[in-house]
Each structure stands twice: as structure tokens, then as C-alpha cells.
Motif scaffolding. Structure first.
Motif, PDB file in Angstrom:
ATOM      1  N   LEU A   1       0.840  -1.190   0.000  1.00  0.00           N
ATOM      2  CA  LEU A   1       0.000   0.000   0.000  1.00  0.00           C
ATOM      3  C   LEU A   1       0.880   1.246   0.000  1.00  0.00           C
ATOM      4  O   LEU A   1       2.067   1.185   0.321  1.00  0.00           O
ATOM      5  CB  LEU A   1      -0.931   0.013   1.216  1.00  0.00           C
ATOM      6  N   GLY A   2       0.265   2.369  -0.329  1.00  0.00           N
ATOM      7  CA  GLY A   2       1.006   3.625  -0.417  1.00  0.00           C
ATOM      8  C   GLY A   2       0.328   4.750   0.332  1.00  0.00           C
ATOM      9  O   GLY A   2       0.035   5.798  -0.252  1.00  0.00           O
ATOM     10  N   CYS A   3       0.059   4.546   1.621  1.00  0.00           N
ATOM     11  CA  CYS A   3      -0.636   5.546   2.434  1.00  0.00           C
ATOM     12  C   CYS A   3       0.264   6.766   2.658  1.00  0.00           C
ATOM     13  O   CYS A   3       1.418   6.633   3.078  1.00  0.00           O
ATOM     14  CB  CYS A   3      -1.033   4.939   3.777  1.00  0.00           C
ATOM     15  N   GLY A   4      -0.257   7.944   2.425  1.00  0.00           N
ATOM     16  CA  GLY A   4       0.537   9.163   2.490  1.00  0.00           C
ATOM     17  C   GLY A   4       1.008   9.525   3.880  1.00  0.00           C
ATOM     18  O   GLY A   4       1.999  10.241   4.029  1.00  0.00           O
ATOM     19  N   TYR A   5       0.305   9.058   4.938  1.00  0.00           N
ATOM     20  CA  TYR A   5       0.670   9.434   6.294  1.00  0.00           C
ATOM     21  C   TYR A   5       1.625   8.438   6.955  1.00  0.00           C
ATOM     22  O   TYR A   5       1.981   8.602   8.126  1.00  0.00           O
ATOM     23  CB  TYR A   5      -0.583   9.559   7.177  1.00  0.00           C
ATOM     24  N   CYS A   6       2.049   7.403   6.249  1.00  0.00           N
ATOM     25  CA  CYS A   6       2.831   6.331   6.864  1.00  0.00           C
ATOM     26  C   CYS A   6       4.156   6.855   7.414  1.00  0.00           C
ATOM     27  O   CYS A   6       4.891   7.576   6.727  1.00  0.00           O
ATOM     28  CB  CYS A   6       3.086   5.214   5.870  1.00  0.00           C
TER      29      CYS A   6
ATOM     30  N   ASP B   1       0.277  14.095  12.400  1.00  0.00           N
ATOM     31  CA  ASP B   1       1.012  14.617  11.239  1.00  0.00           C
ATOM     32  C   ASP B   1       2.395  13.979  11.199  1.00  0.00           C
ATOM     33  O   ASP B   1       3.417  14.615  11.438  1.00  0.00           O
ATOM     34  CB  ASP B   1       1.135  16.138  11.329  1.00  0.00           C
ATOM     35  N   ILE B   2       2.427  12.687  10.905  1.00  0.00           N
ATOM     36  CA  ILE B   2       3.671  11.938  10.996  1.00  0.00           C
ATOM     37  C   ILE B   2       4.270  11.607   9.640  1.00  0.00           C
ATOM     38  O   ILE B   2       5.431  11.258   9.545  1.00  0.00           O
ATOM     39  CB  ILE B   2       3.462  10.641  11.802  1.00  0.00           C
ATOM     40  N   GLY B   3       3.475  11.661   8.577  1.00  0.00           N
ATOM     41  CA  GLY B   3       4.004  11.383   7.256  1.00  0.00           C
ATOM     42  C   GLY B   3       4.655  12.617   6.644  1.00  0.00           C
ATOM     43  O   GLY B   3       4.257  13.748   6.924  1.00  0.00           O
ATOM     44  N   ILE B   4       5.655  12.400   5.812  1.00  0.00           N
ATOM     45  CA  ILE B   4       6.319  13.518   5.148  1.00  0.00           C
ATOM     46  C   ILE B   4       5.343  14.185   4.187  1.00  0.00           C
ATOM     47  O   ILE B   4       4.789  13.563   3.295  1.00  0.00           O
ATOM     48  CB  ILE B   4       7.565  13.029   4.393  1.00  0.00           C
ATOM     49  N   GLY B   5       5.102  15.463   4.410  1.00  0.00           N
ATOM     50  CA  GLY B   5       4.164  16.199   3.576  1.00  0.00           C
ATOM     51  C   GLY B   5       2.709  15.997   3.940  1.00  0.00           C
ATOM     52  O   GLY B   5       1.819  16.537   3.272  1.00  0.00           O
ATOM     53  N   TYR B   6       2.432  15.233   5.014  1.00  0.00           N
ATOM     54  CA  TYR B   6       1.045  14.968   5.406  1.00  0.00           C
ATOM     55  C   TYR B   6       0.627  15.917   6.514  1.00  0.00           C
ATOM     56  O   TYR B   6       1.382  16.186   7.441  1.00  0.00           O
ATOM     57  CB  TYR B   6       0.891  13.525   5.898  1.00  0.00           C
TER      58      TYR B   6
END
Length: 402
Positions: free
Chosen positions: A78-83, A265-270
Motif C-alpha cells: 500500500l502507499g498511504c501518504g501518512y505512513c 502529522d507523521i508522514g512527510i508532507g502529510y
């Protein structure tokens, strides 16, 4: 109910105000209090504290097993943005760059278990609780099977897995269950339409129906219990209620626990624009009540308790090991060389290096509002849940200071 007042007796205890009484949450249990037990600033009076201590509510339970988390694969489908395992901004919509590839092998399993045996012996523990983690752990099903099978020699008392659920077939679930897997955590990001925009396959495909269908089929063939994590953000908040209803229709609520979490807000850019307001707390409380009414289990509130892995340095009671045998202090930093705190072959780094790299799960999440607002939010949600569990007879009769 107004926003509850809060008092903290120590980092391990909480006192929060419910609709009709106060609640004491300690490492040894929960008690119902009233105003007689508290000072004007909502702190325990000496007699009440002595009574709660005598009941054991200030005393944490001793650890009965060693806690080991192993990443069987650092890859994810998967490609979740907040990972938190993303290493860069997602420019393709479903393929954010991730931590380096590593895959658990039989040789590494033996090294990990040899390390674990040493750690367990140091604290006199002869039982092991294992968490299969990733990436997506089922991208390496052989590694999962081998690890569970070989961990039996260390007194495997139970095993859980954090999975996205897209690869968990009935056949694989039966095999893993027979080897000791008893709990699987799966995450939903809102109801179907919202989830399929957020929790996307790296191929670009949708995942909601695949996950839900797999869970329903596995429930028919294996005694696995489900921990369902529901992520809440400004992108899906309006569909959370409908999601809970849908889960009740498709799954067996008696086999499922539901936990709600506002995404940090832990993902890069999220960035999550949803703040910890009183209105959001009321929504969380309503969702929890509905989940209980539908037959789901909602874990009761707890005080702040030490994490068995990252709250104790040098892996005293638990460890997080990546697929290549490197050790992290916390599952959120596993697979990142800059946060490595040792290896299963050489042990932990010297103290001066360890201090600079050690982080804990309590401190790594970031939110868009202050800690006071976060504390008020949790107090309001937890007080409502305790009140509801108590009023509906779902909560074991708590000790009440006399």
C-alpha cells in the motif's frame, strides 16, 4: 456533559470527571470516586489515596512475558501518504518512497531468537508474546510461518500481527492460527469511498472491499480475533459512523475490538486539519457508544503506562527487531539506520550512543494542536466511555473509595 476537569497524580495515574462522579485510573485498575474523595483542585485526599493504594490500584502488574516485535518485511503493497515509514513526498499518488528493503530469512530468525532467549533469561521470563509487523508482514508469509514455528521453543504465549489485511487469505490464516497467531490488527480509513482514496494499493487499486471480504472469510475458518483501528482525519470524518454500521453488517462484532485514532502529522508532507476540539471528542464518544451497542468491544480507558518495549532501555522487557536483525527502540523507527540502537548479534549500543537514538512511541507522534487540548480531548472521550460502560453494565464493578 461539560468538558471534564482533569488532575494527574503522577504520570501513571489519571483522575477525570464524569457526568455523575469522578474516575480514578491507575496502573492497577479503575475506581469510581465522588467529591468527598477529592480536594477542591481535584486531587485525592490522603484517606482516599491510602484506600486506593490498599486496593492495589497504584500498583502495576508485573510483566509475565517478554514482548518481541519483528518486521518480517519492510516492504508494503500500500502507499498511504501518512505512513511513518515513508522517506519522501508522494509524487505519484500511491507510491511514496519507503524505508530500505529487508526481508526476514531463516538465518536471521535464528539470530533474533538467540538474542531474545538471552534477553528473557536476564529478567527471568519464560513466556514470549510476539508481534508480526512490517511494512506488510504478509509480503513474507514464509517468514511469518517460520518465526511463529521456531518461537514455540521460547514459550510462545500468543502472537498478534499488524497487517493491512489485503493478503490474508483463509488458507494462510488457518496456517498462522495453528502456529499461535490469535489477534490481527487491521486499519480502516473511513467508510468505503474515503478509505479507497486514502488507503490505496501501490498499483493504484482500491482496498476496502478486499480487506473486508478477507476478514469475513477468515472469521469463518480460524479463531482469529480482530483489533480494528479506525483512523480519523479531515478527509474521512463524515463517514466514520457509516463505517461502523457497515463493519457490524459484514463482520462478527463479538470477535472485534474497535479503536478510534485521530491521525497525527507523521508522514512527510502529510497534514491533518482536524484538531482535538470538544466537538470532535463528542463525535468520538458517540461512535464508541454506537460500536458498543452493535456488539463490538471498545477497550476501556487506561492511565499512561510504560511501553514494554520503548520505555525500558536495553530491551529489558521487550525489543523491536527489523528484518535484517537491527534493533530499534520503537516500532515507529524500525528500519531507519539513523535510529538503530543495536543489533541482535552485538546487542545494544553503548549508553552514550543509545541515549541520542532512543525514542518512544509516546513522544514521536505530532498533532496540530497543543498538549493541553490533547489532554482535554482524551479526558472527555474517556470519561464518556467510562460513564457509558458503567451505566449499561458493561464495566466490571470498579472499586469505589469509601
Amino acid at each position: 456533559m461539560d468538558t471534564p476537569r482533569h488532575a494527574l497524580t503522577s504520570p501513571r495515574e489519571r483522575i477525570i470527571e464524569g457526568a455523575r462522579n469522578w474516575w480514578f485510573l491507575g496502573p492497577g485498575g479503575t475506581a469510581r470516586l465522588d467529591s468527598r474523595h477529592l480536594t477542591a483542585d481535584a486531587r485525592l485526599r490522603p484517606l482516599a489515596e491510602r484506600q486506593l493504594r490498599a486496593e492495589g490500584l497504584f500498583t502495576p502488574s508485573a510483566y509475565r512475558s517478554y514482548s518481541l516485535t519483528v518486521l518480517t518485511s519492510t516492504d508494503c503493497n500500500l502507499g498511504c501518504g501518512y505512513c511513518f515509514q515513508n522517506t519522501g513526498t508522494d509524487t505519484e499518488g500511491s507510491r511514496p518512497p519507503r524505508i530500505a528493503h529487508a526481508r526476514l530469512t531463516v538465518d536471521t530468525i535464528e539470530r533474533i531468537l538467540h538474542f531474545t532467549r538471552r534477553q528473557m533469561a536476564q529478567v527471568g521470563l519464560d513466556r514470549l508474546r510476539l508481534l508480526l509487523f512490517g511494512g506488510e508482514p504478509l509480503l513474507n508469509p514464509r517468514g511469518c510461518r517460520e518465526l511463529l514455528s521456531r518461537a514455540a521453543d521460547l514459550g510462545l504465549a500468543g502472537a498478534s500481527m499488524t497487517s493491512n489485511g489485503t493478503l490474508l487469505t483463509p488458507l494462510l490464516a488457518k496456517e498462522l492460527s495453528a502456529l499461535g497467531l490469535d489477534i490481527v490488527q487491521v486499519t480502516f480509513d473511513g467508510d468505503q469511498a474515503d478509505h479507497d482514496q486514502i488507503r490505496v494499493a501501490r498499483t493504484g487499486g482500491t482496498t476496502f472491499e478486499v480487506i473486508l471480504r478477507n476478514m469475513a472469510r477468515v472469521t469463518q475458518v480460524a479463531p482469529i480475533r480482530w483489533n480494528i483501528r479506525i483512523n480519523v482525519s479531515h478527509l474521512n470524518v463524515d463517514g466514520i459512523g457509516a463505517l461502523i454500521e457497515r463493519l457490524a453488517e459484514r463482520l462478527d462484532p463479538a470477535r472485534c475490538a474497535i479503536s478510534l485514532a485521530r491521525v497525527g502529522d507523521i508522514g512527510i508532507g502529510y497534514h491533518n486539519d482536524l484538531l482535538h476540539t470538544g466537538a470532535l471528542a463528542a463525535a468520538f464518544a458517540g461512535w464508541q457508544r454506537r460500536a458498543l451497542d452493535l456488539g463490538f468491544r471498545v477497550p476501556p480507558p487506561r492511565p499512561q503506562t510504560p511501553c514494554q518495549m520503548c520505555s525500558f532501555k536495553n530491551g529489558r522487557y521487550g525489543a523491536v527487531v527489523s528484518a535484517d536483525g537491527t534493533i530499534a527502540s520503537c516500532w515507529e523507527t524500525a528500519g531507519r539506520p539513523e535510529w538503530t540502537v543495536g543489533s541482535v548479534d552485538r546487542g545494544y549500543l553503548p549508553a552514550e550512543q543509545l541515549d541520542a537514538r532512543w525514542t518512544s512511541c509516546e513522544t514521536s507522534y505530532q498533532y496540530g494542536d497543543d498538549q493541553a487540548a490533547l489532554a482535554r480531548f482524551h479526558d472527555q472521550v474517556d470519561a464518556d466511555l467510562l460513564d457509558y460502560l458503567d451505566a449499561t453494565g458493561r464495566f466490571p464493578t470498579p472499586t469505589a473509595a469509601r
